[in-house]
Design a protein around this motif. Sequence first.
Motif, short mmCIF file in Angstrom:
data_model
loop_
_atom_site.label_atom_id
_atom_site.label_comp_id
_atom_site.label_asym_id
_atom_site.label_seq_id
_atom_site.Cartn_x
_atom_site.Cartn_y
_atom_site.Cartn_z
N GLU A 26 43.03 40.01 43.10
CA GLU A 26 42.97 38.58 42.78
C GLU A 26 43.25 37.72 44.02
N VAL A 57 38.52 34.09 32.30
CA VAL A 57 38.06 34.85 33.46
C VAL A 57 38.99 34.56 34.63
N SER A 58 38.98 35.42 35.61
CA SER A 58 39.88 35.28 36.75
C SER A 58 39.69 33.96 37.48
N GLU A 72 35.52 37.91 37.79
CA GLU A 72 36.53 38.67 37.05
C GLU A 72 37.04 39.80 37.94
N ALA A 84 36.53 44.08 30.75
CA ALA A 84 35.67 43.31 31.67
C ALA A 84 34.20 43.49 31.29
N LYS A 87 33.55 41.54 28.00
CA LYS A 87 33.61 40.10 28.27
C LYS A 87 32.31 39.62 28.92
N MET A 103 32.04 40.64 39.45
CA MET A 103 33.30 41.35 39.26
C MET A 103 33.83 41.75 40.62
#
Length: 142
Positions: A26, A57-58, A72, A84, A87, A103
């Motif tokens: 992240e 989502v991230s 994500e 993931a 989603k 991703m």
Amino acid sequence: MANASQAWVEKMFAANAVQGRAEAVEEKLHNMLKDAFGEKRIERGSRVRGLNKTYEVSTIVALPRKQYAAFEVVTPFMASIYPAYTKFSDISHADKKPALMAMALEGIDTIWKSDDLALLQSSGAILIDVDKGLPRNIAALA
């Protein structure tokens, strides 16, 4: 009883590994996106509507012409891969889907199984290895 205790301990170690790796990925993703798009266009922990439900989502990045990209973070653990996949598969079928879905992973060439990568790609997402930097085609969207 000992087997149950051992199984619980192993489960907790795996959960800690997933969380620790996700935080590291992240942070790398955020830094790459900030360098390419600027802090003002990035929003962490945003919600995106899929065909069937809304997901967190991230990161979301605002793109030109009122479009956006959804990112994500995924780690090479079952507890990260399948949510993931589900989603982004649902989001990819929404009426107002993101212009780009990606991703963020680390160590694609070293720690990931090819069948897990194939599953993630089948959701409609681009896979980004945060150890290799932001791909040019994504950076060009800035």
